[in-house]
Design an enzyme around this catalytic site. Structure first.
Site, short mmCIF file in Angstrom:
data_model
loop_
_atom_site.label_atom_id
_atom_site.label_comp_id
_atom_site.label_asym_id
_atom_site.label_seq_id
_atom_site.Cartn_x
_atom_site.Cartn_y
_atom_site.Cartn_z
CG ASP A 147 102.07 45.02 70.27
OD1 ASP A 147 102.56 46.13 69.95
OD2 ASP A 147 102.78 44.04 70.58
CB ALA A 153 114.30 39.79 59.30
N GLY A 154 112.31 41.60 61.55
CA GLY A 154 110.92 41.96 61.79
C GLY A 154 109.99 40.77 61.77
CB SER A 162 108.62 37.57 65.87
OG SER A 162 108.33 37.73 67.21
CD GLU A 221 111.33 40.75 72.96
OE1 GLU A 221 110.83 39.63 72.83
OE2 GLU A 221 111.90 41.36 72.04
CG ASP A 225 106.69 40.21 68.35
OD1 ASP A 225 105.82 40.55 67.54
OD2 ASP A 225 107.73 40.85 68.52
C1 GLA Z 1 107.91 44.55 67.71
C2 GLA Z 1 107.35 44.34 69.12
C3 GLA Z 1 105.86 44.05 69.09
C4 GLA Z 1 105.11 45.09 68.25
C5 GLA Z 1 105.78 45.29 66.89
C6 GLA Z 1 105.16 46.41 66.10
O1 GLA Z 1 107.83 43.36 66.99
O2 GLA Z 1 108.03 43.28 69.76
O3 GLA Z 1 105.35 43.99 70.41
O4 GLA Z 1 105.00 46.30 68.94
O5 GLA Z 1 107.18 45.57 67.04
O6 GLA Z 1 103.84 46.13 65.80
#
Ligand code: GLA
Length: 394
Positions: free
Chosen positions: A49, A135-136, A138, A172, A184
């Site tokens: 992104d 945790a990935g 968001s 952010e 996100d």
């Molecule tokens: C994080 C960032 C996003 C994106 C992802 C990886 O979540 O906030 O903008 O780059 O990593 O795809």
């Protein structure tokens, strides 16, 4: 996947639970208004992104909730129902820089909303919900957007979705200082229940793609590893991508961003590229192609093709982009051994956090068993639906 969940009845229960602890955390006061923002799982388009690539996320039915009450003084008070802490800031003197605290995102959003001409006045916020942090999935963008909706209501401002995405990105990127892309906040604010979001990060154009995979769902499982070193490594990947795009420009004169470089141009330039930079570019170029193919598979209802693309993405993130870790690799390998699992990969920035799997709805028991038996941390699986966007919860 039981995808259409427009009413999200669970959300009313979560809001009631937050209301019930409001007095404990904030003291006596008027009944709060409660706003919720979902987390997201990015099905495809990882780490592309911020280089202008396409992404294909769903919002998930776990949320950050923010309860908001007016205050008589000109203070922003923020309390956490999960962490138990609280912070107070004079609205006339909101901190100008992040201080490393959990409320940085809230302050960053407050500054960005105030800068858009809101009628700023005293407000207190209680943050809660059931979306895991680190945790990935968001949680930081969900916190930003739930806060943005709450402050819009408190400060009598009505922002458009694109403006809310800008507010969350300002918090952010500019305030907290993570050079993230638009994935996100877009995945959350533009979500539609029962649909994945197709977003072109370069142009901002987006479409909602109906969840076309019958009797197929997404499972999310935590690797047990908190993403501690992620911020520095993430920033390095962003810088490496900028450098390799510079090095590739002569070969790809029409590309306006790294995601628009084609595989042929990369192959021509590869012999003279630094080996690490070539790997980073190979991930980006191949991930863009996989994400396009995944969208076609979703439209065609082809779960096997979609799952195979997810698994290929994991290999690319592990080998070329180097954002996996042994625990995530073990978790993905474990999940893939179960019958009825079409594919799996780490999700989000990586360096720990969760993996997501695509599986037949009937495969839950075998899947959970194989993940538990083979991975390090005996994790619980969480089965997600494509949820709707942030909203006020009555
Ligand atoms: C994080 C960032 C996003 C994106 C992802 C990886 O979540 O906030 O903008 O780059 O990593 O795809």
């Amino acid at each position: 996947m039981d995808a259409i969940d427009r009413a999200e009845p669970g959300l009313e229960r979560k809001a009631a639970a937050l209301r019930a602890v409001c007095a404990r955390h904030l003291g006596a006061g008027p009944a709060p208004r409660v706003f919720a923002a979902p987390g997201r799982v990015n099905l495809m388009g990882e780490h592309v992104d911020y280089v202008g690539g396409p992404v294909l996320p769903i919002a998930v039915d776990r949320h950050v909730l923010v309860a908001a009450r007016p205050r008589a003084d000109a203070v922003l008070r923020v309390a956490s129902a999960r962490l138990g802490g609280e912070e107070r800031h004079a609205l006339a003197q909101l901190p100008a820089a992040a201080r490393g605290g959990w409320d940085d995102y809230v302050v960053g959003v407050a500054r960005a909303v105030a800068a858009r001409g809101a009628r700023v006045r005293g407000v207190e916020l209680l943050v809660g919900g059931d979306l895991p942090t680190g945790a990935g999935v968001s949680s930081s963008a969900a916190l930003c957007l739930a806060t943005c909706h709450a402050l819009e209501a408190a400060w009598e401002l009505a922002l458009a979705p694109a403006e809310r995405i800008e507010v969350a990105l300002a918090a952010e990127r500019d305030f907290v200082g993570v050079p993230c892309g638009p994935l996100d906040p877009s995945a959350i604010e533009l979500a539609r229940a029962g649909h994945a979001l197709w977003l072109d990060s370069w142009s901002g154009a987006h479409e909602h793609v109906p969840w076309g995979l019958a009797d197929v769902e997404v499972a999310v499982v935590h690797s047990g590893v908190e993403r501690r070193l992620a911020a520095g490594a993430y920033r390095r990947r962003v810088e490496e991508c900028a450098r390799v795009f510079d090095a590739l420009r002569a070969e790809a004169p029409h590309a306006r961003c790294l995601a628009q470089v084609d595989a042929e141009a990369l192959a021509r330039a590869a012999p003279r590229l630094d080996a690490t930079l070539a790997q980073r570019a190979r991930h980006v170029v191949s991930e863009v192609a996989r994400t396009r193919a995944a969208r076609a598979a979703l439209v065609a209802g082809d779960a096997a093709a979609f799952g195979a693309l997810m698994t290929a993405t994991h290999a690319s993130l592990r080998d070329d982009y180097e954002v996996s870790c042994p625990e995530l690799d073990a978790l993905v390998a474990a999940g893939l051994t179960a019958p009825g699992v079409f594919g799996g990969r780490l999700v989000g920035a990586g360096f720990g956090g969760c993996a997501a799997f695509l599986l037949a709805t009937g495969a839950r028991a075998a899947f959970a068993e194989s993940v538990r038996a083979r991975s390090v941390s005996a994790p619980e699986a969480w089965y997600v639906r494509a949820a709707g966007p942030p909203r006020e919860v009555a």
